[in-house]
Design a protein around this motif. Structure first.
Motif, PDB file in Angstrom:
ATOM      1  N   ILE A   1      -8.937 -10.043  22.461  1.00 42.51           N
ATOM      2  CA  ILE A   1      -8.347  -9.106  23.424  1.00 42.51           C
ATOM      3  C   ILE A   1      -8.285  -9.736  24.813  1.00 42.51           C
ATOM      4  CG2 ILE A   1      -8.725  -6.902  24.634  1.00 42.51           C
ATOM      5  CD1 ILE A   1      -9.889  -5.832  21.941  1.00 42.51           C
ATOM      6  N   LEU A   2      -9.346 -10.446  25.202  1.00 39.32           N
ATOM      7  CA  LEU A   2      -9.374 -11.049  26.546  1.00 39.32           C
ATOM      8  C   LEU A   2      -8.383 -12.201  26.673  1.00 39.32           C
ATOM      9  CD1 LEU A   2     -13.209 -10.854  27.269  1.00 39.32           C
ATOM     10  CD2 LEU A   2     -11.381  -9.480  28.313  1.00 39.32           C
ATOM     11  N   ALA A   3      -8.152 -12.926  25.579  1.00 37.84           N
ATOM     12  CA  ALA A   3      -7.131 -13.983  25.616  1.00 37.84           C
ATOM     13  C   ALA A   3      -5.767 -13.369  25.927  1.00 37.84           C
ATOM     14  CB  ALA A   3      -7.099 -14.732  24.287  1.00 37.84           C
ATOM     15  N   ASP A   4      -5.466 -12.235  25.305  1.00 35.60           N
ATOM     16  CA  ASP A   4      -4.181 -11.566  25.559  1.00 35.60           C
ATOM     17  C   ASP A   4      -4.138 -10.966  26.965  1.00 35.60           C
ATOM     18  OD1 ASP A   4      -3.230 -12.258  23.096  1.00 35.60           O
ATOM     19  OD2 ASP A   4      -3.633 -10.335  22.152  1.00 35.60           O
ATOM     20  N   TYR A   5      -5.265 -10.425  27.412  1.00 36.88           N
ATOM     21  CA  TYR A   5      -5.319  -9.816  28.747  1.00 36.88           C
ATOM     22  C   TYR A   5      -5.020 -10.854  29.833  1.00 36.88           C
ATOM     23  CZ  TYR A   5      -7.423  -7.750  32.949  1.00 36.88           C
ATOM     24  OH  TYR A   5      -7.657  -7.297  34.222  1.00 36.88           O
ATOM     25  N   TYR A   6      -5.629 -12.031  29.686  1.00 37.76           N
ATOM     26  CA  TYR A   6      -5.430 -13.079  30.699  1.00 37.76           C
ATOM     27  C   TYR A   6      -4.213 -13.965  30.410  1.00 37.76           C
ATOM     28  CZ  TYR A   6      -9.867 -12.362  33.186  1.00 37.76           C
ATOM     29  OH  TYR A   6     -10.886 -11.862  33.949  1.00 37.76           O
ATOM     30  N   GLU A   7      -3.632 -13.788  29.219  1.00 33.76           N
ATOM     31  CA  GLU A   7      -2.517 -14.630  28.773  1.00 33.76           C
ATOM     32  C   GLU A   7      -2.877 -16.111  28.843  1.00 33.76           C
ATOM     33  OE1 GLU A   7       1.019 -13.324  30.851  1.00 33.76           O
ATOM     34  OE2 GLU A   7       1.177 -11.568  29.553  1.00 33.76           O
ATOM     35  N   ARG A   8      -4.069 -16.398  28.328  1.00 35.24           N
ATOM     36  CA  ARG A   8      -4.531 -17.785  28.195  1.00 35.24           C
ATOM     37  C   ARG A   8      -5.294 -17.910  26.881  1.00 35.24           C
ATOM     38  NH1 ARG A   8      -6.688 -17.562  34.031  1.00 35.24           N
ATOM     39  NH2 ARG A   8      -4.956 -18.438  35.227  1.00 35.24           N
ATOM     40  N   GLU A   9      -5.197 -19.062  26.256  1.00 35.31           N
ATOM     41  CA  GLU A   9      -6.017 -19.310  25.070  1.00 35.31           C
ATOM     42  C   GLU A   9      -7.482 -19.408  25.477  1.00 35.31           C
ATOM     43  OE1 GLU A   9      -2.797 -21.985  22.523  1.00 35.31           O
ATOM     44  OE2 GLU A   9      -4.584 -22.950  23.347  1.00 35.31           O
ATOM     45  N   ILE A  10      -8.358 -18.936  24.601  1.00 34.98           N
ATOM     46  CA  ILE A  10      -9.795 -19.111  24.787  1.00 34.98           C
ATOM     47  C   ILE A  10     -10.307 -19.933  23.608  1.00 34.98           C
ATOM     48  CG2 ILE A  10     -12.054 -17.997  24.924  1.00 34.98           C
ATOM     49  CD1 ILE A  10     -10.658 -15.517  26.086  1.00 34.98           C
ATOM     50  N   ALA A  11     -10.859 -21.108  23.907  1.00 37.07           N
ATOM     51  CA  ALA A  11     -11.467 -21.961  22.886  1.00 37.07           C
ATOM     52  C   ALA A  11     -12.972 -21.740  22.924  1.00 37.07           C
ATOM     53  CB  ALA A  11     -11.147 -23.424  23.147  1.00 37.07           C
ATOM     54  N   ALA A  12     -13.564 -21.350  21.795  1.00 33.64           N
ATOM     55  CA  ALA A  12     -15.017 -21.132  21.723  1.00 33.64           C
ATOM     56  C   ALA A  12     -15.606 -22.168  20.767  1.00 33.64           C
ATOM     57  CB  ALA A  12     -15.319 -19.720  21.247  1.00 33.64           C
ATOM     58  N   TYR A  13     -16.410 -23.073  21.323  1.00 32.61           N
ATOM     59  CA  TYR A  13     -17.041 -24.127  20.526  1.00 32.61           C
ATOM     60  C   TYR A  13     -18.396 -23.643  20.033  1.00 32.61           C
ATOM     61  CZ  TYR A  13     -13.468 -27.329  22.181  1.00 32.61           C
ATOM     62  OH  TYR A  13     -12.261 -27.936  22.434  1.00 32.61           O
ATOM     63  N   ASP A  14     -18.593 -23.731  18.716  1.00 34.98           N
ATOM     64  CA  ASP A  14     -19.845 -23.320  18.090  1.00 34.98           C
ATOM     65  C   ASP A  14     -20.722 -24.568  17.934  1.00 34.98           C
ATOM     66  OD1 ASP A  14     -21.729 -22.973  15.853  1.00 34.98           O
ATOM     67  OD2 ASP A  14     -20.800 -21.012  15.610  1.00 34.98           O
ATOM     68  N   ILE A  15     -21.873 -24.588  18.593  1.00 41.00           N
ATOM     69  CA  ILE A  15     -22.702 -25.808  18.591  1.00 41.00           C
ATOM     70  C   ILE A  15     -23.207 -26.137  17.194  1.00 41.00           C
ATOM     71  CG2 ILE A  15     -24.861 -26.828  19.435  1.00 41.00           C
ATOM     72  CD1 ILE A  15     -24.456 -25.190  22.023  1.00 41.00           C
ATOM     73  N   GLN A  16     -23.650 -25.121  16.440  1.00 44.21           N
ATOM     74  CA  GLN A  16     -24.273 -25.400  15.134  1.00 44.21           C
ATOM     75  C   GLN A  16     -23.294 -26.076  14.178  1.00 44.21           C
ATOM     76  OE1 GLN A  16     -26.189 -22.051  13.284  1.00 44.21           O
ATOM     77  NE2 GLN A  16     -26.991 -23.263  11.605  1.00 44.21           N
ATOM     78  N   THR A  17     -22.031 -25.651  14.188  1.00 40.97           N
ATOM     79  CA  THR A  17     -21.042 -26.196  13.243  1.00 40.97           C
ATOM     80  C   THR A  17     -20.050 -27.153  13.923  1.00 40.97           C
ATOM     81  OG1 THR A  17     -19.518 -24.375  13.679  1.00 40.97           O
ATOM     82  CG2 THR A  17     -21.107 -24.049  11.905  1.00 40.97           C
ATOM     83  N   THR A  18     -20.046 -27.194  15.250  1.00 52.07           N
ATOM     84  CA  THR A  18     -19.052 -27.896  16.099  1.00 52.07           C
ATOM     85  C   THR A  18     -17.619 -27.419  15.833  1.00 52.07           C
ATOM     86  OG1 THR A  18     -18.663 -29.880  14.721  1.00 52.07           O
ATOM     87  CG2 THR A  18     -20.518 -29.963  16.293  1.00 52.07           C
ATOM     88  N   ARG A  19     -17.505 -26.240  15.224  1.00 47.24           N
ATOM     89  CA  ARG A  19     -16.172 -25.665  15.003  1.00 47.24           C
ATOM     90  C   ARG A  19     -15.649 -25.112  16.326  1.00 47.24           C
ATOM     91  NH1 ARG A  19     -17.444 -21.272  11.870  1.00 47.24           N
ATOM     92  NH2 ARG A  19     -17.009 -19.840  13.561  1.00 47.24           N
ATOM     93  N   CYS A  20     -14.323 -25.179  16.486  1.00 44.68           N
ATOM     94  CA  CYS A  20     -13.700 -24.559  17.653  1.00 44.68           C
ATOM     95  C   CYS A  20     -12.836 -23.406  17.174  1.00 44.68           C
ATOM     96  CB  CYS A  20     -12.840 -25.572  18.403  1.00 44.68           C
ATOM     97  SG  CYS A  20     -11.951 -24.815  19.779  1.00 44.68           S
ATOM     98  N   ASP A  21     -13.177 -22.202  17.594  1.00 41.39           N
ATOM     99  CA  ASP A  21     -12.339 -21.024  17.301  1.00 41.39           C
ATOM    100  C   ASP A  21     -11.416 -20.813  18.495  1.00 41.39           C
ATOM    101  OD1 ASP A  21     -13.427 -20.341  14.776  1.00 41.39           O
ATOM    102  OD2 ASP A  21     -15.184 -19.522  15.783  1.00 41.39           O
ATOM    103  N   LEU A  22     -10.135 -20.764  18.209  1.00 38.58           N
ATOM    104  CA  LEU A  22      -9.139 -20.649  19.279  1.00 38.58           C
ATOM    105  C   LEU A  22      -8.507 -19.259  19.230  1.00 38.58           C
ATOM    106  CD1 LEU A  22      -8.035 -22.449  21.505  1.00 38.58           C
ATOM    107  CD2 LEU A  22      -6.285 -23.255  19.920  1.00 38.58           C
ATOM    108  N   TYR A  23      -8.606 -18.537  20.324  1.00 34.85           N
ATOM    109  CA  TYR A  23      -8.061 -17.177  20.412  1.00 34.85           C
ATOM    110  C   TYR A  23      -6.792 -17.203  21.257  1.00 34.85           C
ATOM    111  CZ  TYR A  23     -12.631 -16.102  18.605  1.00 34.85           C
ATOM    112  OH  TYR A  23     -13.748 -16.068  17.807  1.00 34.85           O
ATOM    113  N   GLY A  24      -5.773 -16.475  20.793  1.00 37.49           N
ATOM    114  CA  GLY A  24      -4.514 -16.416  21.523  1.00 37.49           C
ATOM    115  C   GLY A  24      -3.554 -17.539  21.197  1.00 37.49           C
ATOM    116  N   GLN A  25      -3.892 -18.392  20.225  1.00 35.30           N
ATOM    117  CA  GLN A  25      -3.041 -19.569  19.958  1.00 35.30           C
ATOM    118  C   GLN A  25      -1.672 -19.172  19.407  1.00 35.30           C
ATOM    119  OE1 GLN A  25      -5.928 -20.557  16.383  1.00 35.30           O
ATOM    120  NE2 GLN A  25      -4.401 -22.138  16.545  1.00 35.30           N
ATOM    121  N   ASP A  26      -1.624 -18.039  18.687  1.00 33.53           N
ATOM    122  CA  ASP A  26      -0.336 -17.613  18.117  1.00 33.53           C
ATOM    123  C   ASP A  26       0.633 -17.142  19.203  1.00 33.53           C
ATOM    124  OD1 ASP A  26      -2.257 -15.630  18.514  1.00 33.53           O
ATOM    125  OD2 ASP A  26      -1.213 -14.200  17.230  1.00 33.53           O
TER     126      ASP A  26
END
Length: 208
Positions: free
Chosen positions: A80-105
């Motif tokens: 929701i915040l990615a859409d509110y700010y109209e910017r992608e939010i990348a969240a890096y998970d330290i345990q898995t080093t996965r990056c979840d990207l919000y708003g990319q679509d």
């Protein structure tokens, strides 16, 4: 591009996700109450999209819940915040080093970065040098034609891997917690949630 990736620590007050987003978007670590309002208004405005199946709660219940400063945010709130700010939010998970990207679509032109340790969100920034004051932080990065943010992306991933090597994360399946109210020990997020639901106690400290 000169500089280093730095982790800007956000206070552990159950609003770290919102204040981390506030910092990377607006250089403001105190935006949690405002951003909780934004999320509640967004969810209330579209009950078809934000249904009980989607939220895990009835729409009105969720809106009251997210406005409570003791409650934590997660993937729904970041989207929701990615859409509110109209910017992608990348969240890096330290345990898995996965990056979840919000708003990319949505093909937004800019991206910000957070880092997550299993319990807590901090801000990831580009700083000109080790120990530089926060006013020099770059927190917003242009998304390029290949939908990356160029060299900053690999620097951020390397930073997350380095944090993983240092075990700077909480393994939420196996970590040990003590209830701050009754001092009982629990193992893992599941037991902590069950204890909280049974007793209403939500003040846990990690211990080893």
């Amino acid at each position: 591009m000169e500089g280093i990736i730095a982790r800007r620590v956000i206070p552990s007050d159950n609003s770290c996700l919102f204040n981390a987003v506030g910092y990377v978007m607006d250089h403001d670590k105190t935006k949690a109450p405002e951003l909780r309002q934004v999320i509640a208004a967004t969810v209330a405005s579209d009950p078809a999209k934000y249904s009980q199946a989607f939220l895990g709660k009835i729409n009105e219940e969720y809106c009251a819940w997210i406005l409570d400063s003791e409650k934590w945010g997660g993937a729904i709130e970041l989207a929701i915040l990615a859409d509110y700010y109209e910017r992608e939010i990348a969240a890096y998970d330290i345990q898995t080093t996965r990056c979840d990207l919000y708003g990319q679509d949505r093909k937004y032109a800019e991206r910000v970065m957070l880092i997550y340790d299993g319990l807590h969100y901090d801000a990831l920034v580009m700083s000109p040098f080790e120990g530089a004051p926060e006013e020099f932080d770059q927190t917003i990065f242009a998304v390029q034609k290949d939908r990356t943010i160029g060299a900053v992306e690999s620097l951020a991933l390397n930073f997350a891997r380095d944090q993983q090597r240092k075990r700077s994360f909480t393994d939420t399946a196996n970590f040990t917690l003590r209830c701050g109210v009754c001092q009982i020990g629990v193992v893992g997020q599941k037991e902590a949630v069950e204890h909280a639901q049974a007793t209403g106690h939500v003040n846990f400290q990690e211990y080893r």
